[in-house]
Design a protein around this motif. Sequence first.
Motif, PDB file in Angstrom:
ATOM      1  N   LEU A  77       3.156  30.505   3.615  1.00  0.00           N
ATOM      2  CA  LEU A  77       4.212  30.819   2.640  1.00  0.00           C
ATOM      3  C   LEU A  77       4.237  32.313   2.334  1.00  0.00           C
ATOM      4  O   LEU A  77       5.319  32.899   2.170  1.00  0.00           O
ATOM      5  CB  LEU A  77       3.975  30.031   1.353  1.00  0.00           C
ATOM      6  N   GLY A  78       3.049  32.936   2.284  1.00  0.00           N
ATOM      7  CA  GLY A  78       2.976  34.369   2.024  1.00  0.00           C
ATOM      8  C   GLY A  78       3.619  35.180   3.134  1.00  0.00           C
ATOM      9  O   GLY A  78       4.295  36.184   2.875  1.00  0.00           O
TER      10      GLY A  78
ATOM     11  N   TRP B 248       7.362  34.769   2.815  1.00  0.00           N
ATOM     12  CA  TRP B 248       7.817  35.556   1.660  1.00  0.00           C
ATOM     13  C   TRP B 248       7.825  37.046   1.987  1.00  0.00           C
ATOM     14  O   TRP B 248       8.770  37.764   1.642  1.00  0.00           O
ATOM     15  CB  TRP B 248       6.922  35.260   0.476  1.00  0.00           C
ATOM     16  N   SER B 249       6.814  37.517   2.667  1.00  0.00           N
ATOM     17  CA  SER B 249       6.722  38.932   3.029  1.00  0.00           C
ATOM     18  C   SER B 249       7.842  39.329   3.989  1.00  0.00           C
ATOM     19  O   SER B 249       8.433  40.412   3.854  1.00  0.00           O
ATOM     20  CB  SER B 249       5.362  39.238   3.666  1.00  0.00           C
TER      21      SER B 249
ATOM     22  N   PHE C 271      10.745  37.890   4.200  1.00  0.00           N
ATOM     23  CA  PHE C 271      11.982  37.881   3.411  1.00  0.00           C
ATOM     24  C   PHE C 271      12.119  39.169   2.608  1.00  0.00           C
ATOM     25  O   PHE C 271      13.186  39.788   2.566  1.00  0.00           O
ATOM     26  CB  PHE C 271      11.991  36.663   2.480  1.00  0.00           C
ATOM     27  N   LEU C 272      11.016  39.591   1.974  1.00  0.00           N
ATOM     28  CA  LEU C 272      11.045  40.829   1.199  1.00  0.00           C
ATOM     29  C   LEU C 272      11.302  42.034   2.101  1.00  0.00           C
ATOM     30  O   LEU C 272      12.031  42.963   1.718  1.00  0.00           O
ATOM     31  CB  LEU C 272       9.715  41.017   0.453  1.00  0.00           C
TER      32      LEU C 272
ATOM     33  N   MET D 156       5.686  43.233  -1.763  1.00  0.00           N
ATOM     34  CA  MET D 156       5.408  42.850  -0.386  1.00  0.00           C
ATOM     35  C   MET D 156       4.017  43.308   0.046  1.00  0.00           C
ATOM     36  O   MET D 156       3.265  42.550   0.664  1.00  0.00           O
ATOM     37  CB  MET D 156       6.455  43.434   0.562  1.00  0.00           C
TER      38      MET D 156
ATOM     39  N   THR E 204       1.412  41.178  -1.549  1.00  0.00           N
ATOM     40  CA  THR E 204       1.418  39.858  -0.907  1.00  0.00           C
ATOM     41  C   THR E 204       0.680  39.901   0.425  1.00  0.00           C
ATOM     42  O   THR E 204      -0.101  38.998   0.742  1.00  0.00           O
ATOM     43  CB  THR E 204       2.867  39.370  -0.679  1.00  0.00           C
TER      44      THR E 204
ATOM     45  N   TYR F 186       8.044  42.789 -10.935  1.00  0.00           N
ATOM     46  CA  TYR F 186       9.083  41.769 -11.110  1.00  0.00           C
ATOM     47  C   TYR F 186       9.990  42.093 -12.298  1.00  0.00           C
ATOM     48  O   TYR F 186      11.020  41.452 -12.485  1.00  0.00           O
ATOM     49  CB  TYR F 186       8.451  40.390 -11.302  1.00  0.00           C
TER      50      TYR F 186
END
Length: 215
Positions: A53-54, A57-58, A60-61, A83, A86, A136
């Motif tokens: 998942l990380g 996510w990375s 995507f970022l 990122m 992460t 965030y």
Amino acid sequence: MEDITLRNLWKAQDEKLDRTMKLNLFILESLQKQKAQSKLNGLARLKLVAVILGIVWSLFLGMLIYGNQLQNIYFTVSVGMIMLITVAAIAIYINHIALIKNLDYSQSITYTQKKLAKLQASTFNNRFIVLQMPFYTTWFWSTQMIESSGIKFWLIAVPITLAFTLLTIWLFKNLTPLNMHKNWVKFLVKNDPEHRPVMQAQKFLNEIEEFKKAS
């Protein structure tokens, strides 16, 4: 003659008890090690899911940063830092998986306990993830928003970011093995799905040591 027979009977009984104790210890040790291995294998699977998942996510970022093309420096820096943190967390998780998979349960209890202590200490490195928190609160900032918001930005957005920054620093400094004596740290650790399996595995191995001492 009767004394010799009695001594032989006692000796035979002692040998029988000794064999029984060794058998019980062998069974207990095998069972407890299997329980510990099961808990840690479950933890390794959990961390593997977190790694996958990380990575997603990375990526995507990274796409968001590439799409932004430095048009908004606040967005680029904020998302870039999230990122990077992460990616660092992914590296920590991979290291944990390697520690778990490299555990040799055929070794002595002392050896396994030392490895588990190392894993538990390393698990506190996960607090590195909290460093994302302030970013965030800033990723949506922009020059236009700051100019149009005026005083509201300085009275609302900035204090919120400052509060999250101070909280992040406090958590990062205090979530350490040295503070395990503090109740709030104990509570978080006991209810953490990453710490709990390690503590349970340690408990299983400690029961073997307690049995040895009792026998």
